[in-house]
Design an enzyme around this catalytic site. Structure first.
Site, PDB file in Angstrom:
ATOM      1  N   LYS A 186       0.820  -1.205   0.000  1.00 31.32           N
ATOM      2  CA  LYS A 186       0.000   0.000   0.000  1.00 31.32           C
ATOM      3  C   LYS A 186       0.870   1.278   0.000  1.00 31.32           C
ATOM      4  O   LYS A 186       2.077   1.208   0.247  1.00 31.32           O
ATOM      5  CB  LYS A 186      -0.931  -0.011   1.219  1.00 31.32           C
ATOM      6  CG  LYS A 186      -1.936  -1.175   1.193  1.00 31.32           C
ATOM      7  CD  LYS A 186      -2.811  -1.168  -0.051  1.00 31.32           C
ATOM      8  CE  LYS A 186      -4.129  -1.902   0.078  1.00 31.32           C
ATOM      9  NZ  LYS A 186      -4.104  -3.355   0.062  1.00 31.32           N
TER      10      LYS A 186
HETATM   11  C1  PLP Z   1      -5.357  -4.249   0.837  1.00 32.30           C
HETATM   12  C2  PLP Z   1      -6.819  -4.193   0.930  1.00 32.30           C
HETATM   13  C3  PLP Z   1      -7.539  -4.687   2.022  1.00 32.30           C
HETATM   14  C4  PLP Z   1      -6.942  -5.529   3.096  1.00 32.30           C
HETATM   15  O1  PLP Z   1      -5.826  -5.047   3.658  1.00 32.30           O
HETATM   16  P1  PLP Z   1      -4.741  -6.037   4.342  1.00 32.30           P
HETATM   17  O2  PLP Z   1      -3.943  -5.057   5.127  1.00 32.30           O
HETATM   18  O3  PLP Z   1      -3.943  -6.648   3.226  1.00 32.30           O
HETATM   19  O4  PLP Z   1      -5.456  -7.006   5.159  1.00 32.30           O
HETATM   20  C5  PLP Z   1      -8.911  -4.479   2.081  1.00 32.30           C
HETATM   21  N1  PLP Z   1      -9.544  -3.834   1.102  1.00 32.30           N
HETATM   22  C6  PLP Z   1      -8.898  -3.374   0.012  1.00 32.30           C
HETATM   23  C7  PLP Z   1      -9.670  -2.640  -1.022  1.00 32.30           C
HETATM   24  C8  PLP Z   1      -7.528  -3.552  -0.119  1.00 32.30           C
HETATM   25  O5  PLP Z   1      -6.908  -3.117  -1.215  1.00 32.30           O
END
Ligand code: PLP
Length: 396
Positions: A186
């Site tokens: 992210k």
């Molecule tokens: C990355 C993501 C998540 C989950 O996040 P994690 O930290 O990987 O558990 C949830 N929703 C969306 C849209 C994402 O891109």
């Protein structure tokens, strides 16, 4: 998007602060921690940056969405409306609480279609969760009105859209609760981590309790804490928070790079008559984490993707053919392949997904290509990539 492209001495310094105290837990150990509170500091940074009253860090974005569901009181017998184009975490969170995920169509925003949401509301609906996929949002004004008139909770999954805005407010601060992920790919990364933000004090108190076994965090004696509610462990560790703190302080720098690189790609593709960019609702500004566009047909999108691959253009996604983000390939969900028994209501709800008509979603996702914007690209790399992409697309 990935913040890890920019790791520096700043992350190392924050992590070292924690290692020097040896206290990896965010609560307690007050005598030993030498006043090092990375999770608390990161929460304060998030509150200030997004101008929001409360931020609660948790162990992942999936945890953030799960905690948000619990705050909304989502549980057995309830339904939560979400888009067909999202990450698997969205329905996982709902299922974990024993509720039923209800999938509805997206539109040319690549996010929830408000009309599809209206049609899906039943007496069991408890919350609506728009997912700001690939950096942009749904028509949140309309979703907010729908929630108000039906007494539903609006949960924003802003995991892919940190820094985007809507009517001058940051994404994540428009609904009752907003969720972020700070996972390894992210814009801001902690390794694994996430956050919930809200302006509602009662929800913030519940989030604080729920993510740490229901402990009330009152007083200095941890063993004496009471448990107003049942909880769970969705805590973040100080090590993860330390990485996130260094990264979050650089959010504006990362966002500026995203916008710059996005703009180079977009300007290059703009003159092409077979390219139509995703619609951003009035009042919205993307986070520029991805550049999304539609091509005339599914076949053309597939051909363009295969030529991208041949030319070494990485980081572009055709979600129609992808197992993680679109309903078409979620066999495990449609067939309710659970390790443990699900309730009859959930099993029945999931079985409907296989026969539901998602042709409208197919129409958009089938023709969409989504290009991740890396913040580590050099100017030369972005320009070259833009020219190569254009040369490929204009052949079709
Ligand atoms: C990355 C993501 C998540 C989950 O996040 P994690 O930290 O990987 O558990 C949830 N929703 C969306 C849209 C994402 O891109």
């Amino acid at each position: 998007m990935p913040g890890f492209e920019k790791f520096s001495d700043l992350e190392r310094k924050e992590v070292n602060d924690v290692l020097e105290t040896g206290i990896l837990m965010r609560y307690g150990f007050d005598g030993m921690r030498n006043n090092v509170f990375k999770a608390r500091d990161l929460e304060a940074e998030i509150q200030e940056k997004f101008n929001v009253q409360h931020a609660q860090l948790v162990s992942s974005g999936t945890a953030a969405v799960s905690v948000a569901m619990a705050l909304a009181g989502v549980g057995a017998g309830d339904e939560v409306i979400m888009p067909t184009f999202t990450f698997v975490a969205s329905f996982e969170a709902v299922l974990m609480l024993g509720a039923t995920p209800v999938l509805v169509d997206i539109d040319d925003t690549l996010t929830l279609c408000p009309d599809a949401v209206k049609k899906a509301i039943t007496s069991k609906t408890k919350a609506i969760m728009p997912v700001h996929m690939c950096g942009s949002m749904a028509n949140l004004n309309v979703l907010q009105e729908i929630c108000e008139s039906n007494n539903l909770t609006l949960i924003e999954d802003a995991c892919q859209a940190i820094g985007g805005t809507y009517n001058g407010k940051y994404l994540g601060t428009i609904g009752d609760v907003g969720c972020f992920s700070f996972d390894f790919v992210k814009t801001v990364t902690c390794g694994e981590g996430g956050a919930i933000i809200t302006n509602t004090k009662d929800l913030a108190i519940k989030a604080d309790l729920y993510q740490d076994h229901g402990h009330d965090h009152i007083g200095n004696d941890r063993g004496a804490e009471t448990h107003p509610y049942l909880g769970y462990n969705f805590r973040i560790s100080e090590l993860n928070a330390a990485v996130g703190l260094a990264q979050f302080k650089r959010l504006d720098e990362f966002l500026a790079l995203q916008k710059k690189h996005y703009t180079v790609l977009r300007e290059e593709l703009k003159p092409l008559s077979n390219v139509q960019f995703r619609t951003v609702p009035e009042g919205g500004e993307e986070s520029y984490a991805f550049l999304n566009f539609f091509l005339p047909t599914l076949d053309i999108a597939r051909s363009v993707m295969s030529d991208f691959k041949a030319e070494g253009i990485d980081a572009c996604f055709h979600y129609y053919d992808n197992n993680w983000h679109y309903v078409r390939k979620w066999e495990h969900l449609k067939e309710a392949k659970s390790l443990f028994p699900l309730s009859d209501a959930v099993t029945e709800g999931l079985s409907k997904i296989s026969t539901q008509d998602f042709s409208k979603s197919d129409h958009f996702i089938g023709r969409n290509i989504s290009c991740l914007i890396k913040i580590g690209w050099t100017e030369e790399e972005v320009k070259l990539r833009a020219q190569k992409m254009k040369a490929i697309i204009e052949k079709f």
